[in-house]
Enzyme design. Structure first.
Site, mmCIF file in Angstrom:
data_model
loop_
_atom_site.group_PDB
_atom_site.id
_atom_site.type_symbol
_atom_site.label_atom_id
_atom_site.label_comp_id
_atom_site.label_asym_id
_atom_site.label_seq_id
_atom_site.Cartn_x
_atom_site.Cartn_y
_atom_site.Cartn_z
ATOM 1 N N TYR A 182 0.604 -1.173 0.577
ATOM 2 C CA TYR A 182 -0.373 -0.275 0.068
ATOM 3 C C TYR A 182 0.989 1.607 -0.233
ATOM 4 O O TYR A 182 0.666 2.276 -1.006
ATOM 5 C CB TYR A 182 -0.724 -0.037 0.850
ATOM 6 C CG TYR A 182 -2.064 0.903 0.912
ATOM 7 C CD1 TYR A 182 -2.894 1.136 0.470
ATOM 8 C CD2 TYR A 182 -1.291 1.957 1.936
ATOM 9 C CE1 TYR A 182 -3.993 2.297 0.552
ATOM 10 C CE2 TYR A 182 -2.456 3.041 2.393
ATOM 11 C CZ TYR A 182 -3.650 2.996 1.827
ATOM 12 O OH TYR A 182 -4.851 3.797 1.871
ATOM 13 N N PHE A 231 -13.459 -1.027 16.370
ATOM 14 C CA PHE A 231 -14.465 -0.678 17.751
ATOM 15 C C PHE A 231 -15.665 -0.468 17.646
ATOM 16 O O PHE A 231 -16.438 -0.562 18.788
ATOM 17 C CB PHE A 231 -13.387 0.459 17.848
ATOM 18 C CG PHE A 231 -11.937 0.752 18.902
ATOM 19 C CD1 PHE A 231 -11.879 -1.014 18.565
ATOM 20 C CD2 PHE A 231 -11.173 0.994 18.976
ATOM 21 C CE1 PHE A 231 -10.053 -1.198 19.177
ATOM 22 C CE2 PHE A 231 -10.004 0.870 18.938
ATOM 23 C CZ PHE A 231 -9.443 -0.519 19.229
HETATM 24 P P1 NAD Z 1 -13.052 1.787 0.608
HETATM 25 O O1 NAD Z 1 -12.201 -0.022 0.554
HETATM 26 O O2 NAD Z 1 -14.019 2.284 0.941
HETATM 27 O O3 NAD Z 1 -12.766 2.880 -0.644
HETATM 28 C C1 NAD Z 1 -11.681 2.180 -2.207
HETATM 29 C C2 NAD Z 1 -12.717 1.725 -3.719
HETATM 30 O O4 NAD Z 1 -12.385 1.824 -4.290
HETATM 31 C C3 NAD Z 1 -13.873 0.541 -3.121
HETATM 32 O O5 NAD Z 1 -15.318 1.162 -3.480
HETATM 33 C C4 NAD Z 1 -12.947 -0.052 -3.765
HETATM 34 O O6 NAD Z 1 -14.369 -1.596 -4.446
HETATM 35 C C5 NAD Z 1 -12.418 0.319 -5.093
HETATM 36 N N1 NAD Z 1 -11.453 -0.115 -5.882
HETATM 37 C C6 NAD Z 1 -10.651 -0.366 -5.200
HETATM 38 N N2 NAD Z 1 -9.518 -1.467 -6.192
HETATM 39 C C7 NAD Z 1 -10.019 -0.889 -7.061
HETATM 40 C C8 NAD Z 1 -9.930 -1.185 -8.789
HETATM 41 N N3 NAD Z 1 -8.727 -2.062 -9.234
HETATM 42 N N4 NAD Z 1 -10.578 -0.967 -9.335
HETATM 43 C C9 NAD Z 1 -11.391 -0.356 -9.221
HETATM 44 N N5 NAD Z 1 -12.570 -0.002 -8.066
HETATM 45 C C10 NAD Z 1 -11.076 0.050 -6.855
HETATM 46 O O7 NAD Z 1 -11.605 2.825 1.020
HETATM 47 P P2 NAD Z 1 -11.988 3.851 1.692
HETATM 48 O O8 NAD Z 1 -11.525 4.505 2.340
HETATM 49 O O9 NAD Z 1 -12.964 5.324 0.447
HETATM 50 O O10 NAD Z 1 -10.740 4.969 0.466
HETATM 51 C C11 NAD Z 1 -11.061 5.672 -1.086
HETATM 52 C C12 NAD Z 1 -9.280 6.189 -1.599
HETATM 53 O O11 NAD Z 1 -9.354 7.450 -0.093
HETATM 54 C C13 NAD Z 1 -8.223 4.833 -1.179
HETATM 55 O O12 NAD Z 1 -7.051 5.360 -2.345
HETATM 56 C C14 NAD Z 1 -7.334 4.967 -0.350
HETATM 57 O O13 NAD Z 1 -6.118 5.271 -0.020
HETATM 58 C C15 NAD Z 1 -7.664 6.230 0.205
HETATM 59 N N6 NAD Z 1 -7.435 7.228 1.434
HETATM 60 C C16 NAD Z 1 -8.653 6.862 2.730
HETATM 61 C C17 NAD Z 1 -7.925 6.981 3.611
HETATM 62 C C18 NAD Z 1 -9.057 6.424 5.108
HETATM 63 O O14 NAD Z 1 -8.774 7.247 6.083
HETATM 64 N N7 NAD Z 1 -10.563 6.394 4.573
HETATM 65 C C19 NAD Z 1 -6.983 7.580 4.082
HETATM 66 C C20 NAD Z 1 -5.787 7.719 3.227
HETATM 67 C C21 NAD Z 1 -5.972 7.158 2.067
HETATM 68 N N1 UDP Z 2 -5.805 -1.060 16.103
HETATM 69 C C1 UDP Z 2 -6.216 -1.584 16.911
HETATM 70 N N2 UDP Z 2 -7.378 -2.558 17.197
HETATM 71 C C2 UDP Z 2 -8.075 -2.863 15.883
HETATM 72 C C3 UDP Z 2 -7.677 -2.522 14.516
HETATM 73 C C4 UDP Z 2 -6.559 -1.969 14.041
HETATM 74 O O1 UDP Z 2 -5.850 -1.188 18.240
HETATM 75 O O2 UDP Z 2 -9.060 -3.684 16.210
HETATM 76 C C5 UDP Z 2 -5.108 -0.153 15.482
HETATM 77 C C6 UDP Z 2 -3.793 -0.290 14.400
HETATM 78 O O3 UDP Z 2 -3.071 -1.378 14.990
HETATM 79 C C7 UDP Z 2 -3.334 1.339 14.765
HETATM 80 C C8 UDP Z 2 -4.376 2.262 14.462
HETATM 81 O O4 UDP Z 2 -5.614 0.950 14.931
HETATM 82 O O5 UDP Z 2 -2.118 1.793 15.805
HETATM 83 C C9 UDP Z 2 -5.075 2.086 13.438
HETATM 84 O O6 UDP Z 2 -5.742 1.269 12.271
HETATM 85 P P1 UDP Z 2 -6.645 1.341 11.326
HETATM 86 O O7 UDP Z 2 -6.177 0.229 10.925
HETATM 87 O O8 UDP Z 2 -7.031 2.305 11.154
HETATM 88 O O9 UDP Z 2 -5.801 2.142 10.051
HETATM 89 P P2 UDP Z 2 -3.965 2.652 10.057
HETATM 90 O O10 UDP Z 2 -3.686 4.001 10.898
HETATM 91 O O11 UDP Z 2 -2.723 1.288 10.770
HETATM 92 O O12 UDP Z 2 -3.145 2.911 8.566
#
Ligand code: NAD
Ligand code: UDP
Length: 324
Positions: free
Chosen positions: A160, A206
């Site tokens: 990732y 959680f």
């Molecule tokens: P999510 O898993 O809910 O959404 C990701 C979406 O992408 C899903 O609908 C999945 O089906 C689709 N997808 C994955 N691979 C694909 C492919 N090859 N072709 C078409 N669709 C595909 O996750 P999210 O939290 O909504 O994340 C959305 C974006 O934001 C991602 O790029 C993720 O890396 C980024 N992001 C999210 C967070 C967060 O905290 N939510 C943090 C950092 C980055």
């Molecule tokens: N974590 C936890 N219990 C869980 C899932 C995650 O304590 O059941 C912790 C994990 O080890 C990390 C933080 O919560 O320290 C955030 O994890 P998450 O998977 O949400 O996202 P990350 O920030 O690691 O990508």
């Protein structure tokens, strides 16, 4: 003053990859509300049509079910030029890093290159969903965008982290080689309704455990921190980046840093749960501390989060409890 170069509203066509996911579906909603025509492209690997069910009958919206790591299908919805391409497709939960690592690498690399090519063809603005994971287990705290990060290139999170770092590098290469109009947002831990209870990330996990009365599984001592952001704040920042014409990268999130133990205790209290906290093994390479430096977002985008952690968590718990 925010740098607002261009508004993406009525009459604009926007592609959102990952539009059936958690963040993507909320982004789709905001873009539609601004009058855009939106095409979501999603293979539903971690997303769900349920996240878009409320858009049934919306003429300015279409979902194309496709893997964006493959050539885009020749369907009418994808034929015409797009004004903006927003690449949000990617599994993002650490449990997926071991389950589907190669798919994650492909969507960060092959898919990003293909979508950048399409953006060149369309002369579209390209917005990349990057991540705080580009900083790895950071040695600088809080993290400014100028920090290059501390990533284990062969560890279990590397599929990732390195895919997203590749995606940023690819985006910058297209800026330099083609003068492409791009924006990179580094997203910090975001939560809210439409996350799956079995997503694996900490907040849905959680909340689901607290609502069932099961023990909350805190990894390690629970002293590691994250800064949590409610999804409406994140999406506002993303749309501000889209409009601004800024390249970034720009951090987006909050400074509401807390330990995972505090997070567990807060969720138990807000859910009115009797769950206990259970300390379990911590996965390898789990970042110790994470908090964005938001100076760039606030000065370039006039972005500042509005939703306090307790309010956002309470709202999310209510949705999970209601099965919404
Ligand atoms: P999510 O898993 O809910 O959404 C990701 C979406 O992408 C899903 O609908 C999945 O089906 C689709 N997808 C994955 N691979 C694909 C492919 N090859 N072709 C078409 N669709 C595909 O996750 P999210 O939290 O909504 O994340 C959305 C974006 O934001 C991602 O790029 C993720 O890396 C980024 N992001 C999210 C967070 C967060 O905290 N939510 C943090 C950092 C980055
Ligand atoms: N974590 C936890 N219990 C869980 C899932 C995650 O304590 O059941 C912790 C994990 O080890 C990390 C933080 O919560 O320290 C955030 O994890 P998450 O998977 O949400 O996202 P990350 O920030 O690691 O990508």
């Amino acid at each position: 003053m925010a740098n607002v170069r261009r508004g993406y509203g009525a009459g604009q066509r926007i592609m959102v990859t990952g539009g059936a996911g958690f963040v993507g579906s909320h982004l789709v909603d905001v873009l539609l509300a601004r009058g855009s025509t939106v095409v979501a492209v999603d293979n539903l690997v971690t997303g769900s049509k349920e996240n878009l069910a409320h858009l049934a009958g919306e003429r300015r919206f279409a979902l194309v079910e496709a893997d964006v790591s493959q050539p885009l299908p020749a369907v009418p919805e994808l034929e015409a030029r797009f004004d903006a391409i927003m690449h949000f497709a990617s599994p993002a939960s650490p449990v997926d890093f071991t389950r589907i690592p190669i798919e994650i690498l492909r969507v960060g690399s092959v898919a990003t290159l293909q979508l950048l090519e399409r953006a060149v063809r369309d002369q579209a603005r390209f917005v990349l969903a990057s991540t705080s994971e580009t900083y790895g287990d950071p040695l600088v705290h809080p993290q400014p965008e100028t920090y290059w990060g501390n990533v284990n290139p062969i560890g279990i999170r590397s599929c990732y982290d390195e895919a997203k770092r590749f995606a940023e590098a690819a985006t910058m290469a297209y800026v330099r080689a083609h003068g492409l109009d791009c924006g990179i947002v580094r997203i910090f831990n975001t939560y809210g309704e439409r996350m799956r209870p079995d997503d694996g990330r900490v907040i849905p996990t959680f909340i689901a455990q607290a609502l069932r009365g099961d023990p909350l599984t805190v990894h390690g001592t629970g002293e590691q921190t994250r800064s949590i952001c409610y999804v409406s704040d994140l999406v506002r920042g993303i749309v501000a980046l889209l409009d601004s014409g800024e390249l970034g990268p720009i951090n987006c999130g909050t400074e509401q840093e807390m330990t995972m133990r505090e997070l567990a205790e807060t969720i138990v209290r807000l859910a009115g749960s009797t769950s206990e906290i259970r300390y379990v093994d911590r996965p390898a390479d789990d970042p110790e501390r994470r908090r964005p430096d938001l100076t760039r977002a606030s000065t370039l985008l006039a972005y500042w989060p509005r939703v306090a952690a307790e309010a956002g968590l309470r709202h999310t718990i209510e949705h999970f409890a209601g099965g919404a």
